[in-house]
Design an enzyme around this catalytic site. Structure first.
Site, PDB file in Angstrom:
ATOM      1  N   SER A   9      64.960  21.234 -11.211  1.00  0.00           N
ATOM      2  CA  SER A   9      65.301  20.863  -9.864  1.00  0.00           C
ATOM      3  C   SER A   9      65.883  19.482  -9.774  1.00  0.00           C
ATOM      4  CB  SER A   9      63.768  20.728  -9.129  1.00  0.00           C
ATOM      5  OG  SER A   9      64.142  20.545  -7.821  1.00  0.00           O
TER       6      SER A   9
ATOM      7  N   ASP B  49      62.363  31.595  -4.843  1.00  0.00           N
ATOM      8  CA  ASP B  49      62.389  30.140  -4.852  1.00  0.00           C
ATOM      9  C   ASP B  49      63.002  29.859  -3.067  1.00  0.00           C
ATOM     10  OD1 ASP B  49      62.993  27.582  -4.934  1.00  0.00           O
ATOM     11  OD2 ASP B  49      63.882  27.476  -6.775  1.00  0.00           O
TER      12      ASP B  49
ATOM     13  N   HIS C 113      59.745  28.204  -7.226  1.00  0.00           N
ATOM     14  CA  HIS C 113      60.620  27.119  -7.716  1.00  0.00           C
ATOM     15  C   HIS C 113      60.063  26.523  -9.095  1.00  0.00           C
ATOM     16  CE1 HIS C 113      63.246  23.793  -7.040  1.00  0.00           C
ATOM     17  NE2 HIS C 113      62.751  22.962  -6.998  1.00  0.00           N
TER      18      HIS C 113
END
Length: 256
Positions: A82, A207, A235
């Protein structure tokens, strides 16, 4: 110079640095660190201002990357999840000689939705920034719930993420805001066309923060990179699919 919290485990002949995402800390890797440290010399890092890396204010992406590099091995595979994916990418762009391979996990070179580019709507990110000053623990928890939504193990995955956050003192509001500012403004789509090291991109089909529509777009923009989508992950694929996740990294090690 403030020190970054850094833990090294394992005796592998290849170094692997793991960079966590927004609001979190290196405890998020505990579900896979035993397995990975049997294959790599593993480096667990709390990004500046997060977890145990206290004493930092809000940093730009470039400053965050430089701070992490100060304590890094000379050469390593850099894996970023991320927001951490942007930090790892920045290091690959500015110090390619230090990066054996780049791995991004549930990450986008441009998290914010733009013209004809899928992403998080800017007003959603701005809303998170506003809510942080009102009730930042609840805001962080909402963000974590978004990360696991839709998976078969959503509830337990969200619990694992929440436990990671609550295990250590919460980051300062300005650090969290600085991280959101990076997600809102940074765009590395064009610069990353020029990286030459092995580049592996991992995604979750479900996601909600990094839409799967970006995968074929980046396959085309970065033909030198490889992509893989975890069919039932959101995610945080390393939490929902730890065995498959580690298998991909061990396979990458054979190629670098």
């Amino acid at each position: 110079m403030n020190n970054i919290w850094w833990q090294t485990k394992g005796q592998g002949n290849v170094h692997l640095v793991l960079l966590h995402g927004w609001g979190l800390n290196a405890e998020v890797w505990r579900c896979i660190d035993e397995e990975l440290s049997s294959h790599f010399t593993l480096h667990l890092v709390d990004l500046p201002g997060f977890g145990r890396s206290r004493g930092f204010g809000a940093l730009s992406l470039a400053d965050m990357a430089e701070a992490v590099l100060q304590q890094a091995p000379d050469k390593a595979i850099w894996l970023g999840w991320s927001l951490g994916g942007l930090v790892a990418s920045q290091i690959a762009l500015t110090h390619p000689e230090r990066v054996q391979a780049l791995v991004t996990v549930a990450s986008s070179p441009c998290f914010s939705a733009r013209d004809e580019w899928p992403g998080i709507k800017p007003d959603v990110l701005a809303g998170f920034q506003q809510q942080l000053s009102d009730d930042f623990q609840r805001t962080v928890e909402r963000f974590l719930a978004l990360q696991t939504m839709g998976t078969e193990t959503a509830r337990q995955d969200a619990r694992a993420l929440k436990k990671t956050v609550l295990a250590l003192p919460m980051p300062e509001v300005d650090v969290l805001n600085g991280g959101l500012e990076i997600l809102k403004t940074v765009d590395l789509r064009q610069p990353l066309q020029n990286v030459s090291m092995p580049f592996l991109r991992l995604y979750g089909y479900l996601d909600g923060l990094v839409p799967r529509k970006v995968v074929p777009m980046l396959d085309k923009l970065w033909p030198h990179s490889e992509s893989y989508i975890f069919a039932k992950a959101a995610h945080a694929p390393f939490i929902s699919h730890p065995v498959e996740f580690c298998h991909l990294l061990v396979a990458l090690k054979q190629r670098v």
